[in-house]
Structures are given as C-alpha cells and as structure tokens.
Design a protein around this motif. Structure first.
Motif, mmCIF file in Angstrom:
data_model
loop_
_atom_site.group_PDB
_atom_site.id
_atom_site.type_symbol
_atom_site.label_atom_id
_atom_site.label_comp_id
_atom_site.label_asym_id
_atom_site.label_seq_id
_atom_site.Cartn_x
_atom_site.Cartn_y
_atom_site.Cartn_z
ATOM 1 N N GLY A 461 100.089 83.180 96.535
ATOM 2 C CA GLY A 461 98.969 82.813 97.391
ATOM 3 C C GLY A 461 98.174 83.947 98.002
ATOM 4 N N ALA A 462 98.523 85.195 97.713
ATOM 5 C CA ALA A 462 97.774 86.313 98.310
ATOM 6 C C ALA A 462 96.325 86.287 97.841
ATOM 7 C CB ALA A 462 98.425 87.639 97.933
ATOM 8 N N ASN A 463 95.382 86.179 98.786
ATOM 9 C CA ASN A 463 93.965 86.210 98.398
ATOM 10 C C ASN A 463 93.315 87.576 98.615
ATOM 11 O OD1 ASN A 463 93.793 86.012 101.195
ATOM 12 N ND2 ASN A 463 92.835 83.997 101.213
ATOM 13 N N ILE A 464 94.091 88.522 99.140
ATOM 14 C CA ILE A 464 93.751 89.950 99.179
ATOM 15 C C ILE A 464 95.071 90.693 99.004
ATOM 16 C CG2 ILE A 464 93.011 91.896 100.637
ATOM 17 C CD1 ILE A 464 90.615 90.361 99.929
ATOM 18 N N VAL A 465 95.062 91.819 98.281
ATOM 19 C CA VAL A 465 96.251 92.663 98.185
ATOM 20 C C VAL A 465 95.917 94.055 98.700
ATOM 21 C CG1 VAL A 465 97.875 93.810 96.622
ATOM 22 C CG2 VAL A 465 97.302 91.398 96.267
ATOM 23 N N LEU A 466 96.765 94.568 99.604
ATOM 24 C CA LEU A 466 96.665 95.950 100.072
ATOM 25 C C LEU A 466 97.698 96.768 99.318
ATOM 26 C CD1 LEU A 466 96.320 95.482 103.953
ATOM 27 C CD2 LEU A 466 94.502 95.800 102.257
ATOM 28 N N PHE A 467 97.246 97.789 98.611
ATOM 29 C CA PHE A 467 98.104 98.542 97.698
ATOM 30 C C PHE A 467 98.052 100.019 98.092
ATOM 31 C CE2 PHE A 467 99.859 98.371 93.229
ATOM 32 C CZ PHE A 467 100.177 99.708 93.127
ATOM 33 N N THR A 468 99.166 100.529 98.623
ATOM 34 C CA THR A 468 99.211 101.927 99.037
ATOM 35 C C THR A 468 99.712 102.801 97.902
ATOM 36 O OG1 THR A 468 101.470 101.809 99.925
ATOM 37 C CG2 THR A 468 99.665 101.203 101.413
ATOM 38 N N THR A 469 99.184 104.015 97.804
ATOM 39 C CA THR A 469 99.594 104.932 96.747
ATOM 40 C C THR A 469 99.461 106.370 97.212
ATOM 41 O OG1 THR A 469 99.256 105.588 94.440
ATOM 42 C CG2 THR A 469 97.291 104.942 95.690
ATOM 43 N N GLY A 470 100.451 107.182 96.834
ATOM 44 C CA GLY A 470 100.392 108.600 97.148
ATOM 45 C C GLY A 470 100.081 109.445 95.941
ATOM 46 N N LEU A 471 100.319 108.892 94.746
ATOM 47 C CA LEU A 471 100.100 109.633 93.511
ATOM 48 C C LEU A 471 98.890 109.128 92.740
ATOM 49 C CD1 LEU A 471 103.831 109.763 92.302
ATOM 50 C CD2 LEU A 471 102.592 111.410 93.716
ATOM 51 N N GLY A 472 98.436 107.893 93.066
ATOM 52 C CA GLY A 472 97.269 107.316 92.405
ATOM 53 C C GLY A 472 97.654 106.359 91.305
ATOM 54 N N THR A 473 97.054 105.178 91.312
ATOM 55 C CA THR A 473 97.259 104.187 90.254
ATOM 56 C C THR A 473 96.054 103.259 90.215
ATOM 57 O OG1 THR A 473 98.591 102.283 89.551
ATOM 58 C CG2 THR A 473 98.611 102.800 91.888
ATOM 59 N N PRO A 474 95.611 102.859 89.028
ATOM 60 C CA PRO A 474 94.437 101.995 88.923
ATOM 61 C C PRO A 474 94.738 100.505 89.013
ATOM 62 C CG PRO A 474 95.125 102.648 86.743
ATOM 63 C CD PRO A 474 96.064 103.343 87.703
ATOM 64 N N THR A 475 95.977 100.125 89.324
ATOM 65 C CA THR A 475 96.409 98.729 89.271
ATOM 66 C C THR A 475 95.455 97.768 89.977
ATOM 67 O OG1 THR A 475 98.697 99.466 89.207
ATOM 68 C CG2 THR A 475 98.324 97.171 89.786
ATOM 69 N N GLY A 476 95.204 96.621 89.336
ATOM 70 C CA GLY A 476 94.401 95.565 89.939
ATOM 71 C C GLY A 476 94.987 94.213 89.574
ATOM 72 N N ASN A 477 94.203 93.158 89.757
ATOM 73 C CA ASN A 477 94.641 91.802 89.451
ATOM 74 C C ASN A 477 93.439 90.997 88.978
ATOM 75 O OD1 ASN A 477 95.129 88.768 90.665
ATOM 76 N ND2 ASN A 477 97.022 89.677 89.921
ATOM 77 N N PRO A 478 93.656 90.010 88.113
ATOM 78 C CA PRO A 478 92.516 89.247 87.590
ATOM 79 C C PRO A 478 91.765 88.424 88.629
ATOM 80 C CG PRO A 478 94.446 88.973 86.184
ATOM 81 C CD PRO A 478 94.908 89.661 87.418
ATOM 82 N N VAL A 479 92.444 87.853 89.630
ATOM 83 C CA VAL A 479 91.769 86.910 90.524
ATOM 84 C C VAL A 479 91.733 87.346 91.984
ATOM 85 C CG1 VAL A 479 92.408 85.004 89.007
ATOM 86 C CG2 VAL A 479 93.796 85.452 91.032
ATOM 87 N N THR A 480 92.585 88.283 92.385
ATOM 88 C CA THR A 480 92.621 88.705 93.785
ATOM 89 C C THR A 480 92.189 90.159 93.915
ATOM 90 O OG1 THR A 480 94.293 87.120 94.507
ATOM 91 C CG2 THR A 480 94.160 89.162 95.739
ATOM 92 N N PRO A 481 91.240 90.451 94.804
ATOM 93 C CA PRO A 481 90.836 91.846 95.014
ATOM 94 C C PRO A 481 92.016 92.686 95.495
ATOM 95 C CG PRO A 481 89.277 90.325 96.043
ATOM 96 C CD PRO A 481 90.464 89.519 95.640
#
Length: 553
Positions: A461-481
């Motif tokens: 049910g997450a309609n927003i995701v907060l994604f922390t990174t120290g090394l960098g990653t391009p990860t995303g999701n098809p339906v949730t920003p």
C-alpha cells in the motif's frame, strides 16, 4: 546523538566506538570524555575506531546495542574492520510494552493537503496508472507486444537520445577512425527525450509488470505472487488492470480474484482478465486485450486529482547502497518524517527484516500488544533459521559496498537502518505480501534486497517510497514514486541524475535532522500532488521483482 565534533561522533552514550566524519590520519589526537589519545591507524570517513583497548572477544556497541565482537586485540584509537570484528547481536524475548514516545510538533503540517486520486475504498493515490500483468511468465511476450502497441502511440514513451550517440560513433567508424580515436572522441551531448503528448492526460502511464513466476515453483510461491499482484491491482495509485493468463499455470485467475477480494471486499476498479488457452489464437487474444484496455483507459482518464489530508499518505521506508553515514543522517531524517506522519494519522512501512537484526528487542517492545510482538519475534526467528539452514544467516547481509563504506557487520547496518522507523509504537506486523490496514508504523517481512523489498512495500500500500542511499542506486517502482535521499553530499553531487534530496547537510552541520525532515516532507507533498517527479520516475526506473519466498537477504 552525543560526543559530536566536526571530525568524529559518538552516536549513543554507551557506545565504545566513535564514527569518523572525515578521513583521519594515524597519530591524529582525539579528545573524548576528558581523555586524549592518538589514532593508532588511519581511519576512513564513515568507519569506526575504538575508544579504549579491547581484548579479543570484547563486545562492541553502537547505537547503544551490541553490533559485534572483536576477533583479536584492538588498541585504543585503532580502526575496526573485517580483520578484527565479527557480527554479534543481542538476544531478544517477549518483554513489557514501551509505548511512550515524544510526538513531534505537527502544527505546521496539520492544515496541509496533497492533490491525489480518490478511490472507492477510501484510499488516495499519488498517481494514476493502468497495469498490464502476466499471471505467469509464459505471457511475458504478449505483455511486451501490448507495450509496443500502446506506449509510444499514447504518448508515454520515455527515451534518452543515446541512439544519436551511436549514430555519431557509426559516422566515425565509417570515416576510417581507429578504435583509440573512437574511444577518445568527444560525443556531443544530446538532450533527454521527453514524453510525447498524452492522449489521456489524467493517466500517468501504462505499466507492464513482467516477472518469472506463476508456475514451475511451489504452490506457496504462486499464491504469494497472486497476493502481490492483487496488492498492485488494489493499490491507490492504480486505476485498473489488464491481466493475461495462459490458463494451466499454478497462479490461477481464481486465486488472484480471491486475493483481490481479501484486500478490497467491494472492489470496483475495472479489471480485464483474459486466458490465452480460451481465446485461441494470439491475434484473437491481443486484439481483445488491446480493445478492452483502450476502452477502459477512456473511463480511467475521467478521474482527476482532488485535495486529500496527509493522513492518506502511506510511506514505504527503504535503503540501498547504504554506508557508514546512513544511520546518522538520511535514516534518522526519514525517521523524523515517519514520526510526523504517524502523529498526523498516516501510515509508514518499515521492512527489510534481515536489516533489523540486533534491534529486535527495541522493536518488539514498541509493539502495541503482546500478539503483535510475538508475531514479529516469530517472523524474525523463522526467517533467520531458514537462512542459517542454507548456510547464510542474517550475518551475511552486508554487501561488499556496505563493508567498504563502514557497515562491517549486519548488526551495525541494522541498527542504522532501523532509524528509518522513527520512535512511534508498532501498530501492526505484516507477513509478505499482506496489506497495510492500520495507520501508524507497520513492520513488513521482506528481504533486504532493495528491489524485492520496494516491490513488496508498494504491494502493501505504499503510495510514496523514501529510499536512502550512501553509495547511489537508480532503483524505482512502476506505480509508486520513489524519492532518493543521499546520506552524504559527495554522492549527491556525483549522481544528481538519480538522487533527489541531500541529507549530507546533517553530517556537515549545516542542517538539523528536523530541518532536513521538513524539507523532505515538503517534497513528498509536491510529489504526491503531481507537481514534482522524482529522478527514478523521470528515468522510467520501473523495477519490479516479486520475492520467491525462500532465502533472500
């Protein structure tokens, strides 16, 4: 946090190691707790060094919890590394409830709203997507055919004009240039391609969720897949879905519809389910799928954004490419945001159970009642036992990049990762792929693997995701920003095309954790309202990997 200077930090008063905030050379004088000593080794930024001499077998504490034991004598001022430290964590058991917490001041946020898509079940989406889903991997090709048919013609194609780069290289090759000349050639930068003009302006895109499951595995795997897909179909960011089934696979359409009803008993979204073995030819299947999907898009386009309170936000908390600053900058800032949302009636999801190793006691004590605490303890114990049986317990979670940047043991990594959950009580513990049904802090059993965990949080049910990174990653999701937050300024400056917010200002002392959190929440509202697009959305980073329920850390 305590014992902070511009060169090192003691995170908790009980810690017997300090974190280097910048590269420190051997013999650098350290003044700590009224004592002066010199470093006996170089200490890289993000790494830890001992406050006193530690014989072999000594416990090491960070964040106030056990994070490892020394494997050999460690001198005062010596850097900790895989050569002298191994994973260790404290035991945990059912204990008394500790539900008191200091709620943050929400007076600046109570009257704020975001512009979202209101659904019949009372949820509110931050986006409006149509899904095309295969129930089994056999249908991936047909899904790809639909993608080719729809995306460009409806104005959703995203591209970066690397094709022009290749054309320039072709011209150089044809003109007789050598390999060395081609490698050193100055390729003219080309602007990023943009979406075409959308035929349906209120639909943010059509997303195609290819996967490799649905048959050939265990029945529990296919059931879990149906639950995950049902989570996406019922998701507030989804207007409706087209599902392609072969017909004979384990993941039956009847299981999917039952899982949908489990999540939304009065499900009213348009849902198109077609079975290839019933339709006959591929042409018959594809023409029906395309026509019915197009007709449904016309109806879905009629939905428009309307104001919604911040309590309708459900935030997934994720980290990936973590480093030694994650637990003292980005993760605590996200934790403060989590507490703000919980205090306003919103929901947050803390997942990645292998990265909660060592903080089980704190989290179980924060569960609202004993049954909830028992479920968390049982899920943690069962998961770790399965991993141990395969020769890879939670201790094996840190990646080479984690270790290189200061997260030497899983307990060090976990103690910092848990900071994303803030300080509020745990209102529910969910097993994959269950859905969030209660406001507050929810613990969701997922692996630590970034994409698998993010995929699961969105299904819950997450309609927003907060994604922390120290090394960098391009990860995303098809339906949730997915909003990317850097733990340090260096990676923010180096990878501005994938990172949205810099939390390295906390390390530098130019911004406090609450100030950074305010900036994050402002951006969340902009993204949730469709006024801003995170970098992962701009890049079309549509990562989707269902968890094949086995050992994945």
């Amino acid at each position: 946090m305590s014992g902070t200077t511009n060169t090192f930090l003691q995170i908790h008063p009980n810690d017997n190691v300090l974190v280097a905030l910048k590269d420190l050379l051997k013999d650098t004088p350290i003044s700590f707790n009224g004592h002066l000593f010199n470093l006996t080794t170089d200490v890289q930024a993000k790494h830890k060094f001992a406050t006193g001499t530690m014989p072999a077998g000594s416990p090491v504490y960070m964040y106030g919890v056990l994070v490892g034991k020394t494997t050999q004598l460690v001198m005062q001022g010596e850097a900790l590394s895989v050569k002298n430290l191994e994973h260790a964590s404290g035991g945990f058991h059912l204990d008394e409830r500790r539900l008191d917490w200091a709620k943050p001041d929400t007076s600046n946020w109570q009257s704020k709203t975001f512009m979202g898509y209101h659904r019949a079940d009372g949820s509110v989406g931050t986006a409006n997507y149509w899904l095309v889903i295969p129930l089994v991997f056999c249908e991936n090709r047909n899904v790809d055919v639909m993608k080719q048919a729809f995306v460009e013609k409806l104005g959703y194609k995203k591209e970066k004009a690397y094709e022009q780069d290749v054309e320039q290289l072709i011209d150089l090759y044809k003109s007789g240039r050598t390999v060395e000349e081609i490698l050193n050639a100055d390729i003219t930068d080309t602007p990023e391609g943009k979406n075409g003009k959308r035929l349906f302006p209120n639909i943010d895109g059509i997303k195609f969720l290819n996967h490799q499951l649905g048959c050939g595995g265990t029945r529990s795997d296919s059931d879990a897949l149906c639950g995950l897909l049902a989570g996406y179909i019922t998701h507030p960011n989804v207007a409706g879905a087209t599902v392609l089934s072969l017909g004979c696979q384990h993941a039956q359409a009847s299981i999917l519809t039952a899982e949908i009803k489990k999540r939304d008993a009065n499900f009213k979204k348009p849902l198109i389910i077609l079975e290839q073995q019933k339709e006959g030819t591929e042409t018959a299947l594809m023409q029906k799928a395309i026509k019915r999907t197009f007709a449904a898009l016309i109806e879905a386009n009629k939905t428009e954004r309307q104001p919604a309170p911040l309590s309708k936000l459900c935030i997934g908390l994720e980290c990936g490419g973590s480093d030694g600053f994650s637990g003292i900058s980005a993760n605590p800032a996200v934790g403060y945001v989590s507490d703000l949302l919980v205090a306003m009636g919103g929901s947050v999801i803390l997942a990645e159970f292998p990265e909660l190793c060592g903080v089980e006691q704190e989290l179980s004590d924060r569960c609202v009642d004993e049954p909830t605490a028992k479920r968390f303890i049982e899920l943690m114990q069962t998961y770790n036992a399965r991993a141990e049986e395969s020769g890879s317990g939670f201790y094996a979670n840190p990646s080479p990049g984690n270790i290189r940047d200061g997260l030497i043991t899983d307990a060090i990594k976990s103690a910092g990762a848990a900071k994303k959950g803030g300080n509020s009580p745990v209102t529910a513990v969910l097993d994959y792929p269950e859905k969030v049904t209660q406001p507050g802090l929810n613990l969701l059993c997922t692996p630590g693997s970034d994409v698998e965990s993010t995929t699961a949080e969105v299904a819950s049910g997450a309609n927003i995701v907060l994604f922390t990174t120290g090394l960098g990653t391009p990860t995303g999701n098809p339906v949730t920003p997915v909003i990317k937050l850097s733990t340090n300024t260096r990676i923010f400056d180096r990878m501005p095309d994938i990172i949205d917010i810099n939390c390295g200002t906390i390390i530098e002392g130019t911004e406090t954790i609450p100030q950074n959190a305010d900036r994050i929440l402002d951006y969340i509202i902009d993204v949730a309202s469709g006024n801003a697009q995170p970098k992962a959305v701009q890049l079309g980073q549509d990562d989707f990997i269902p968890w094949k329920r086995g050992v994945s850390l």
